[in-house]
Design a protein around this motif. Structure first.
Motif, PDB file in Angstrom:
ATOM      1  N   VAL A  10       0.880  -1.210   0.016  1.00 11.65           N
ATOM      2  CA  VAL A  10      -0.136  -0.096  -0.032  1.00 11.65           C
ATOM      3  C   VAL A  10       0.813   1.285   0.226  1.00 11.65           C
ATOM      4  N   LEU A  14      -0.265   4.543  -2.117  1.00 15.26           N
ATOM      5  CA  LEU A  14      -0.828   5.912  -1.421  1.00 15.26           C
ATOM      6  C   LEU A  14       0.020   7.008  -1.370  1.00 15.26           C
ATOM      7  N   HIS A  16      -0.041   8.874   0.999  1.00 16.43           N
ATOM      8  CA  HIS A  16      -0.204   8.963   2.470  1.00 16.43           C
ATOM      9  C   HIS A  16       1.045   8.407   3.056  1.00 16.43           C
ATOM     10  N   ARG A  21      -1.422   6.766   6.834  1.00 13.03           N
ATOM     11  CA  ARG A  21      -1.806   5.731   6.096  1.00 13.03           C
ATOM     12  C   ARG A  21      -2.430   4.594   6.646  1.00 13.03           C
ATOM     13  N   CYS A  36      -9.545  -3.126  -0.367  1.00 10.15           N
ATOM     14  CA  CYS A  36      -8.525  -3.234   0.622  1.00 10.15           C
ATOM     15  C   CYS A  36      -8.795  -3.720   1.812  1.00 10.15           C
ATOM     16  N   GLN A  63      -9.173   6.628   1.224  1.00  6.67           N
ATOM     17  CA  GLN A  63      -7.888   6.224   1.039  1.00  6.67           C
ATOM     18  C   GLN A  63      -8.102   4.922   0.067  1.00  6.67           C
ATOM     19  N   ALA A  66      -7.960   6.652  -3.213  1.00  7.13           N
ATOM     20  CA  ALA A  66      -6.468   7.033  -3.449  1.00  7.13           C
ATOM     21  C   ALA A  66      -5.810   5.655  -3.944  1.00  7.13           C
ATOM     22  N   ALA A  67      -6.111   4.616  -3.219  1.00  8.57           N
ATOM     23  CA  ALA A  67      -5.421   3.525  -3.660  1.00  8.57           C
ATOM     24  C   ALA A  67      -5.847   2.919  -4.900  1.00  8.57           C
ATOM     25  N   GLY A  70      -3.752   4.958  -7.251  1.00  8.54           N
ATOM     26  CA  GLY A  70      -2.510   4.681  -6.929  1.00  8.54           C
ATOM     27  C   GLY A  70      -2.213   3.389  -7.900  1.00  8.54           C
ATOM     28  N   PRO A  80       2.376   7.493  -7.251  1.00  6.12           N
ATOM     29  CA  PRO A  80       0.780   8.052  -6.987  1.00  6.12           C
ATOM     30  C   PRO A  80       0.915   9.399  -6.782  1.00  6.12           C
ATOM     31  N   GLU A 140      -8.331  14.862  -8.330  1.00  7.19           N
ATOM     32  CA  GLU A 140      -6.889  14.750  -8.634  1.00  7.19           C
ATOM     33  C   GLU A 140      -6.433  15.449  -9.561  1.00  7.19           C
TER      34      GLU A 140
END
Length: 154
Positions: A10, A14, A16, A21, A36, A63, A66-67, A70, A80, A140
């Motif tokens: 991860v 990410l 983060h 995170r 996830c 998140q 975001a993953a 990414g 990412p 984004e």
């Protein structure tokens, strides 16, 4: 028998960094969707009396979005990028708190994405005695530094 797909850590998907995170691993990913795994942490950031507030589920969902971005960037050989949670609609939860130590799965499925970077995602957080759903709006920017230099982003 086909081999089970493997996913990068991860940390590679990410933007983060610890301690923010919050996801542990990618379980599955396909075109426009990701799932996830995470364990609700008892580390003093959000927990109190053995649980965290249900609204933290929105950050888990963000998140996951975001993953997904990414993972797609990783597939293209790119790092990412930073994105922004713009808001949520239709947040539903069956509990006011999430128990620390609970093993949960969070998923995000893209509903639409514009060329400008705006997107809408259907998200779920599921686990023992936990069921949450929300629709997230995210952005984004293609050029983060240019975006942040615009008036109003001081």
């Amino acid at each position: 028998m086909a081999a089970k797909p493997t996913f990068p850590p991860v940390a590679e998907l990410l933007p983060h960094r610890p301690p923010m995170r919050l996801l542990d691993a990618v379980v599955s990913a396909a075109e426009g969707e990701i799932c996830c795994a995470l364990q609700v942490a008892a580390d003093g950031r959000f927990d109190s009396a053995g649980s965290v507030p249900a609204w933290l589920g929105l950050e888990y969902m963000a998140q996951a979005v975001a993953a997904l971005a990414g993972w797609e960037a990783h597939q293209r050989g790119e790092p990412p990028r930073v994105g922004f949670l713009l808001g949520t609609r239709h947040f539903e939860t069956n509990t006011p708190r999430l128990p620390c130590g609970a093993q949960l799965q969070v998923s995000a499925r893209r509903l639409l994405q514009t060329d400008s970077g705006m997107g809408s995602f259907d998200c779920q957080l599921l686990g023992p005695d936990v069921s949450q759903r929300a629709r997230l709006a995210a952005y984004e920017p293609k050029d983060l530094e240019n975006y942040l230099e615009q008036p109003g982003h001081e």
